[in-house]
Design an enzyme around this catalytic site. Structure first.
Site, PDB file in Angstrom:
ATOM      1  CE  LYS A 100      35.800  13.298  52.389  1.00 31.31           C
ATOM      2  NZ  LYS A 100      34.567  14.141  52.687  1.00 31.31           N
ATOM      3  CE  LYS A 127      38.172  16.168  54.230  1.00 32.45           C
ATOM      4  NZ  LYS A 127      37.556  16.609  55.414  1.00 32.45           N
ATOM      5  N   GLY A 153      30.542  21.959  52.884  1.00 33.38           N
ATOM      6  CA  GLY A 153      29.769  22.927  52.151  1.00 33.38           C
ATOM      7  C   GLY A 153      29.743  23.266  50.392  1.00 33.38           C
TER       8      GLY A 153
HETATM    9  N1  HSE Z   1      32.242  16.615  56.987  1.00 31.72           N
HETATM   10  C1  HSE Z   1      33.682  16.694  56.814  1.00 31.72           C
HETATM   11  C2  HSE Z   1      33.449  17.945  57.881  1.00 31.72           C
HETATM   12  C3  HSE Z   1      33.094  17.663  55.529  1.00 31.72           C
HETATM   13  O1  HSE Z   1      33.413  18.155  58.794  1.00 31.72           O
HETATM   14  O2  HSE Z   1      34.995  18.942  57.967  1.00 31.72           O
HETATM   15  C4  HSE Z   1      33.308  16.921  53.844  1.00 31.72           C
HETATM   16  O3  HSE Z   1      35.039  16.474  54.068  1.00 31.72           O
END
Ligand code: HSE
Length: 428
Positions: free
Chosen positions: A106, A206, A303
């Protein structure tokens, strides 16, 4: 005739490893259901223990990126390294050799997709990044191929699992921020250095990607107003609950005649809102379109296997479509000059003051808010904590300009009446 497609995976961390296992374990399934034979030709990672753990055969282990990009059997390069440095360098090398790139990165896409897409177009190859946003939830494909009939006017997302886990724990157990963070770290959600997640950078990247797609115009990540969750207190979450609110770190994008507003910050939403029941490390994106009304996509945002699901879906898309799909907006480094970004947002607010419990206090406080043009919906005084001389006074406002709230809170802080302890936006 069945098509054969060779892939390489760069980086065998959590997502790379999940992708490797998914591709190998589902090879027959994809052959049968998608009519494509996806073969992992090459894997690049220095960690020999990890290569062994995943069962990567010796002949698939690449010695260098040069070897990967020079291999004519490789059509698609999957980048699961992360960050901008080496990952971007390797992706550029692959694109320059005409290899389609699928990435989960991202930060790189948010900061560099304009540069990378230009190289991809020049070399007639693709750049796909479903896995960069909201893990296994197919939000990018939904925006591109599912809701394209609509003007999307609003997007609200819980796009970071780590912070959602922390806020859920603080809300459910009354845990303070540090305790909830430690728990998130012990469970492997939060990293040792959690800055990227808890300060809202991850959500900001994002949101910039998703709002560019939703609003069909470049929304640079630098245009996103960002606040993290590090100063959120369990006390405000508990008081908010009494008012019927749940606290979430929201990524909000709005597109109206006033312009585009994009912001990431802790937000109170009514307990009846669909996003309010998205708990623990789950993610969700709520979209409003002019034809669609509203929809919400929900699932695991991180995940190994949920994210591998998104990576492999891009690999299958690229392998089964001869036409390459590029951005539906002018993908520049900066926004188009005719796009207006709104910075003085309209929002309702939850404000907690600590004030002297004496005659005239309420009148003085409401006078300050009234003079600043802020209309109050509700005001409530909570009981004095042991050892405290002051009491918490909670104010819920009507929708108002951000600047009016800044003026009112500055005036309260400069006065004798009390001080401002917390300011949290409220979205209906
Ligand atoms: N570190 C991010 C989260 C996952 O905790 O959602 C990867 O984008």
């Amino acid at each position: 005739m069945k098509k054969r497609v060779g892939v390489a995976i760069l980086g065998l961390g959590v997502v790379g490893g999940g992708t490797y296992r998914t591709l190998v374990d589902h090879r027959e399934f994809y052959l049968k259901t998608q009519n494509v034979d996806i073969v992992v030709e090459s894997v690049l990672d220095k960690n020999t223990a990890r290569l062994k753990e995943l069962g990567v055969p010796q002949e698939c282990i690449a010695g260098s990126i040069a070897e990967v990009v020079a291999n004519p059997a490789i059509d698609i390069v999957i980048e699961t390294i992360g960050g901008v440095g080496v990952a971007k360098e390797f992706v550029m090398m692959a694109l320059k050799e005409g290899k389609t790139v699928v990435t989960a990165n991202k930060e790189m896409i948010s900061k560099c997709s304009h540069e990378l897409e230009r190289i991809a177009k020049r070399n007639c190859c693709g750049l796909y990044y479903e896995a960069s946003c909201v893990g296994g939830v197919p939000i990018i494909r939904t925006l591109l191929d599912g809701v394209q009939a609509n003007h999307i006017t609003e997007m609200m997302g819980i796009v970071n699992g780590t912070t959602n886990y922390i806020l859920t724990k603080m809300g459910q157990d009354g845990a303070d921020y540090q305790t909830a963070l430690k728990e998130a770290q012990a469970l492997g959600y939060a990293e040792f250095d959690p800055t990227n997640d808890v300060e809202g950078f991850d959500s900001t990247y994002k949101l910039s990607i998703l709002s560019s797609m939703a609003f069909h115009t470049k929304v640079p990540y630098t245009k996103v107003h960002r606040e993290g969750i590090t100063s959120v207190s369990a006390m405000d979450i508990a008081i908010g609950k009494e008012f019927g609110y749940v606290l979430k770190l929201l990524a909000i994008g709005k597109n109206s005649e006033k312009g585009i507003e994009v912001r990431v910050h802790p937000t109170f939403i009514p307990a009846s809102h669909p996003l309010a029941s998205v708990n623990d490390a789950y993610n969700a994106v709520y979209l409003r379109g002019d034809a669609l009304d509203d929809i919400m996509l929900y699932g695991k945002g991180a995940g190994a296997f949920p994210t591998a699901s998104a990576v492999v879906s891009d690999v299958i898309y690229a392998a089964t479509h001869s036409e390459i799909k590029y951005s539906t907006f002018k993908n520049n480094a900066t926004a188009d000059s005719d796009v207006k970004f709104v910075s003085d947002f309209d929002s309702a607010y939850y404000i907690r003051l600590s004030v002297e419990d004496k005659a005239g206090t309420l009148a003085k406080v409401s006078n300050v808010f009234g003079k600043c043009g802020v209309s109050i919906v509700e005001i409530a005084q909570k009981s004095k904590a042991e050892g405290e001389t002051r009491v918490p006074l909670i104010i819920i406002t009507h929708k108002t300009h951000e600047q009016a709230i800044k003026n009112a809170t500055a005036k309260i802080n400069a006065s004798e009446v009390g001080c401002v302890e917390a300011v949290i936006r409220v979205e209906a």
